[in-house]
Design an enzyme around this catalytic site. Structure first.
Site, PDB file in Angstrom:
ATOM      1  N   GLU A  22       0.803  -1.232   0.000  1.00  7.46           N
ATOM      2  CA  GLU A  22       0.000   0.000   0.000  1.00  7.46           C
ATOM      3  C   GLU A  22       0.838   1.285   0.000  1.00  7.46           C
ATOM      4  O   GLU A  22       0.782   2.085   0.945  1.00  7.46           O
ATOM      5  CB  GLU A  22      -0.979  -0.034   1.188  1.00  7.46           C
ATOM      6  CG  GLU A  22      -1.888  -1.246   1.091  1.00  7.46           C
ATOM      7  CD  GLU A  22      -2.745  -1.480   2.318  1.00  7.46           C
ATOM      8  OE1 GLU A  22      -2.997  -0.535   3.069  1.00  7.46           O
ATOM      9  OE2 GLU A  22      -3.155  -2.642   2.544  1.00  7.46           O
ATOM     10  N   ASN A  78       2.131  -4.659  -3.467  1.00  5.01           N
ATOM     11  CA  ASN A  78       0.763  -5.025  -3.122  1.00  5.01           C
ATOM     12  C   ASN A  78      -0.063  -3.779  -2.814  1.00  5.01           C
ATOM     13  O   ASN A  78       0.390  -2.906  -2.060  1.00  5.01           O
ATOM     14  CB  ASN A  78       0.798  -5.946  -1.887  1.00  5.01           C
ATOM     15  CG  ASN A  78      -0.511  -6.646  -1.616  1.00  5.01           C
ATOM     16  OD1 ASN A  78      -1.157  -7.150  -2.532  1.00  5.01           O
ATOM     17  ND2 ASN A  78      -0.928  -6.654  -0.349  1.00  5.01           N
ATOM     18  N   HIS A  87     -10.302  -6.176  -1.852  1.00  7.33           N
ATOM     19  CA  HIS A  87     -11.272  -6.058  -0.750  1.00  7.33           C
ATOM     20  C   HIS A  87     -12.492  -5.348  -1.328  1.00  7.33           C
ATOM     21  O   HIS A  87     -12.398  -4.173  -1.709  1.00  7.33           O
ATOM     22  CB  HIS A  87     -10.695  -5.230   0.417  1.00  7.33           C
ATOM     23  CG  HIS A  87      -9.587  -5.903   1.166  1.00  7.33           C
ATOM     24  ND1 HIS A  87      -9.780  -7.028   1.940  1.00  7.33           N
ATOM     25  CD2 HIS A  87      -8.273  -5.611   1.254  1.00  7.33           C
ATOM     26  CE1 HIS A  87      -8.632  -7.389   2.498  1.00  7.33           C
ATOM     27  NE2 HIS A  87      -7.691  -6.555   2.088  1.00  7.33           N
ATOM     28  N   GLU A 121      -5.855 -10.559  -1.341  1.00  4.34           N
ATOM     29  CA  GLU A 121      -6.544 -10.434  -0.045  1.00  4.34           C
ATOM     30  C   GLU A 121      -8.065 -10.348  -0.201  1.00  4.34           C
ATOM     31  O   GLU A 121      -8.731  -9.608   0.488  1.00  4.34           O
ATOM     32  CB  GLU A 121      -6.078  -9.178   0.691  1.00  4.34           C
ATOM     33  CG  GLU A 121      -4.593  -9.028   0.859  1.00  4.34           C
ATOM     34  CD  GLU A 121      -4.204  -7.813   1.677  1.00  4.34           C
ATOM     35  OE1 GLU A 121      -5.075  -7.207   2.325  1.00  4.34           O
ATOM     36  OE2 GLU A 121      -3.010  -7.458   1.687  1.00  4.34           O
ATOM     37  N   ASP A 151     -11.968 -10.307  -0.173  1.00  5.61           N
ATOM     38  CA  ASP A 151     -13.174 -10.605   0.588  1.00  5.61           C
ATOM     39  C   ASP A 151     -14.295  -9.764  -0.027  1.00  5.61           C
ATOM     40  O   ASP A 151     -14.040  -8.742  -0.667  1.00  5.61           O
ATOM     41  CB  ASP A 151     -13.026 -10.366   2.093  1.00  5.61           C
ATOM     42  CG  ASP A 151     -12.251  -9.107   2.471  1.00  5.61           C
ATOM     43  OD1 ASP A 151     -11.539  -9.144   3.492  1.00  5.61           O
ATOM     44  OD2 ASP A 151     -12.358  -8.090   1.744  1.00  5.61           O
TER      45      ASP A 151
HETATM   46  O1  G3I Z   1      -2.020  -8.315  18.754  1.00  7.16           O
HETATM   47  C1  G3I Z   1      -2.970  -7.463  19.414  1.00  7.16           C
HETATM   48  C2  G3I Z   1      -3.460  -8.126  20.685  1.00  7.16           C
HETATM   49  O2  G3I Z   1      -2.393  -8.266  21.607  1.00  7.16           O
HETATM   50  C3  G3I Z   1      -4.576  -7.279  21.307  1.00  7.16           C
HETATM   51  O3  G3I Z   1      -5.096  -7.936  22.441  1.00  7.16           O
HETATM   52  C4  G3I Z   1      -5.680  -7.074  20.243  1.00  7.16           C
HETATM   53  C5  G3I Z   1      -6.828  -6.253  20.761  1.00  7.16           C
HETATM   54  O4  G3I Z   1      -6.429  -4.914  20.796  1.00  7.16           O
HETATM   55  O5  G3I Z   1      -5.122  -6.411  19.083  1.00  7.16           O
HETATM   56  C6  G3I Z   1      -4.131  -7.218  18.467  1.00  7.16           C
HETATM   57  O6  G3I Z   1      -3.613  -6.535  17.339  1.00  7.16           O
HETATM   58  C7  G3I Z   1      -4.524  -6.514  16.243  1.00  7.16           C
HETATM   59  C8  G3I Z   1      -3.821  -7.166  15.042  1.00  7.16           C
HETATM   60  O7  G3I Z   1      -4.665  -7.088  13.882  1.00  7.16           O
HETATM   61  C9  G3I Z   1      -3.476  -8.632  15.312  1.00  7.16           C
HETATM   62  O8  G3I Z   1      -4.667  -9.348  15.518  1.00  7.16           O
HETATM   63  C10 G3I Z   1      -4.823  -5.054  15.913  1.00  7.16           C
HETATM   64  O9  G3I Z   1      -5.572  -4.493  16.979  1.00  7.16           O
HETATM   65  C11 G3I Z   1      -5.636  -4.988  14.631  1.00  7.16           C
HETATM   66  O10 G3I Z   1      -5.767  -3.636  14.225  1.00  7.16           O
HETATM   67  C12 G3I Z   1      -4.891  -5.728  13.505  1.00  7.16           C
HETATM   68  O11 G3I Z   1      -5.725  -5.695  12.366  1.00  7.16           O
HETATM   69  C13 G3I Z   1      -5.098  -6.205  11.170  1.00  7.16           C
HETATM   70  C14 G3I Z   1      -5.001  -5.049  10.153  1.00  7.16           C
HETATM   71  O12 G3I Z   1      -4.423  -5.556   8.942  1.00  7.16           O
HETATM   72  C15 G3I Z   1      -4.129  -3.938  10.692  1.00  7.16           C
HETATM   73  O13 G3I Z   1      -4.159  -2.877   9.746  1.00  7.16           O
HETATM   74  C16 G3I Z   1      -5.989  -7.291  10.593  1.00  7.16           C
HETATM   75  O14 G3I Z   1      -6.016  -8.414  11.464  1.00  7.16           O
HETATM   76  C17 G3I Z   1      -5.464  -7.725   9.223  1.00  7.16           C
HETATM   77  O15 G3I Z   1      -6.370  -8.618   8.599  1.00  7.16           O
HETATM   78  C18 G3I Z   1      -5.296  -6.504   8.311  1.00  7.16           C
HETATM   79  O16 G3I Z   1      -4.750  -6.939   7.126  1.00  7.16           O
HETATM   80  C19 G3I Z   1      -4.433  -5.890   6.186  1.00  7.16           C
HETATM   81  C20 G3I Z   1      -3.290  -6.381   5.339  1.00  7.16           C
HETATM   82  O17 G3I Z   1      -2.198  -6.731   6.171  1.00  7.16           O
HETATM   83  C21 G3I Z   1      -2.912  -5.335   4.312  1.00  7.16           C
HETATM   84  N1  G3I Z   1      -4.063  -4.999   3.480  1.00  7.16           N
HETATM   85  C22 G3I Z   1      -5.229  -4.523   4.238  1.00  7.16           C
HETATM   86  C23 G3I Z   1      -5.641  -5.579   5.258  1.00  7.16           C
HETATM   87  C24 G3I Z   1      -6.858  -5.122   6.010  1.00  7.16           C
HETATM   88  O18 G3I Z   1      -6.562  -3.983   6.784  1.00  7.16           O
END
Ligand code: G3I
Length: 346
Positions: free
Chosen positions: A161, A202, A238, A268, A270
């Site tokens: 991105e 990507n 997405h 990715e 969905d």
């Molecule tokens: O690891 C912490 C955990 O310790 C904590 O308890 C929990 C609750 O606050 O948060 C956890 O971190 C989360 C992380 O995912 C791991 O699960 C973050 O809050 C959460 O914001 C993060 O979201 C991820 C997101 O990227 C971040 O921008 C999504 O799971 C993930 O699917 C998403 O994937 C991205 C791709 O990498 C790039 N393209 C867009 C896509 C969607 O945003």
């Protein structure tokens, strides 16, 4: 010892198994490994983003992954905040577990992602870097991470991105300190760490026409012309019912990159069905969106595969209420999965 292990992981010296951070274990039974979807079960890899917690704790999740998909992308476990939370301290336990589970079930692995402006630890995003220092930090991270999985990751999302929706450069720490050349630095470091991995740029929201798509294609073209080691472009896809890119539009996009000598992948996908009373044919509309992408990828020789962003709706980053994936919140296949299988099977 931990410091030595971190250093060893950095130097890739064997004997520090998980590179510090404690090991995570995903138990893949012989029976499940034997039942896993075969790579040649589809004409193109059909992948899913995998999360370490449900893979470890939810048998149904792991079973659905292993028996449905032929490629794996760690959803968060290879991101900088997880892999190098403190400078010089590498935590590979979660990524190791996902890569091991993928290989035990015969899956291709996509690495995700080396350089992005999100999910960075503060020691990277908040520091006052000189260009030389930040370039060295990036190179060391890429060398350690890509080097660790050398020969086990087929494709890397090297830069994720780079652009905002209006086509301007995202004001990441990378861009602010290094300018546009941060992209080249990342790709050259990745190639040096694993000459055989295919290296992808990507992006989200670049599937159809528009300023971001134009900026992405121009960057890919300039990288190629400049001799930067880029092999492909990932289109995340997405999307949502009612606004998904058509097969023809995706095919045009794939072919425009093929003319630059670049592969493409749906990385990715969905397809959100908005919460509330779903349209009567919501599931069929969703199946059509997945089918369009699968048909375009199957038709374009340069499309290397289609990955959906999660195994089932329960663990989708969008939340189960958006119902975006081909397997529902209870683990049951939807019409979208039947469409993907029908189109991608030989
Ligand atoms: O690891 C912490 C955990 O310790 C904590 O308890 C929990 C609750 O606050 O948060 C956890 O971190 C989360 C992380 O995912 C791991 O699960 C973050 O809050 C959460 O914001 C993060 O979201 C991820 C997101 O990227 C971040 O921008 C999504 O799971 C993930 O699917 C998403 O994937 C991205 C791709 O990498 C790039 N393209 C867009 C896509 C969607 O945003």
């Amino acid at each position: 010892m931990r410091h030595m292990c971190a250093l060893a992981a950095f130097l890739l010296v064997p004997g520090c198994g998980d590179g510090g951070g404690g090991s995570v274990r995903i138990g893949v039974s012989d029976e499940l490994a034997g039942r896993s979807a075969e790579r040649d079960g589809y004409t193109k890899p059909l992948g899913a983003a995998l999360r370490v917690e449900p893979a470890r704790d939810d048998r149904g999740y792991l079973d659905q992954f292993a028996t449905t998909f032929t490629s794996m992308t760690p959803e968060n476990e290879m991101k900088w905040e997880t892999v190098q939370p403190r400078r010089g301290e590498f935590e590979f336990g979660s990524a190791d577990a996902l890569v091991a589970a993928a290989r035990r079930t015969g899956k291709r692995v996509r690495g995700h992602t080396l350089v992005w402006d999100q999910q960075l630890p503060e020691w990277v995003s908040e520091a006052d870097w000189t260009p030389r220092e930040l370039a060295a930090v990036m190179r060391a991270h890429v060398r350690a991470l890509v080097g660790r999985y050398r020969g086990r990751v087929a494709e890397w999302d090297v830069v994720n991105e780079p652009f905002d929706a209006d086509g301007s450069w995202t004001e990441s720490v990378w861009y602010r300190v290094l300018g546009e050349r941060y992209v080249e630095i990342a790709f050259r470091a990745a190639r040096a760490a694993d000459p055989d991995a295919r290296l992808f740029l990507n992006e989200v929201g670049a599937e159809g026409p528009g300023p971001r798509a134009r900026a992405l294609r121009a960057l890919a073209r300039d990288l190629r012309r400049g001799g930067v080691p880029i092999d492909g472009v990932g289109l995340q896809n997405h999307t949502a019912i009612g606004s998904h890119p058509s097969r023809a539009r995706l095919l045009r996009n794939f072919r425009s990159y093929a003319r630059l000598g670049l592969d493409t992948a749906i990385t990715e996908m969905d397809v959100v069905i908005p919460p509330g009373p779903a349209p009567r044919d919501g599931l069929e509309q969703q199946a059509r969106a997945y089918a369009d992408a699968a048909r375009a990828c199957r038709q374009a020789r340069s499309c290397t595969g289609l990955t959906v962003w999660g195994v089932n709706d329960r663990y989708s980053w969008k939340g189960p209420g958006q119902r975006p994936l081909p397997i529902d919140v209870k683990g049951a296949p939807k019409p979208a999965l039947a469409a993907l299988r029908r189109i991608l099977e030989p």
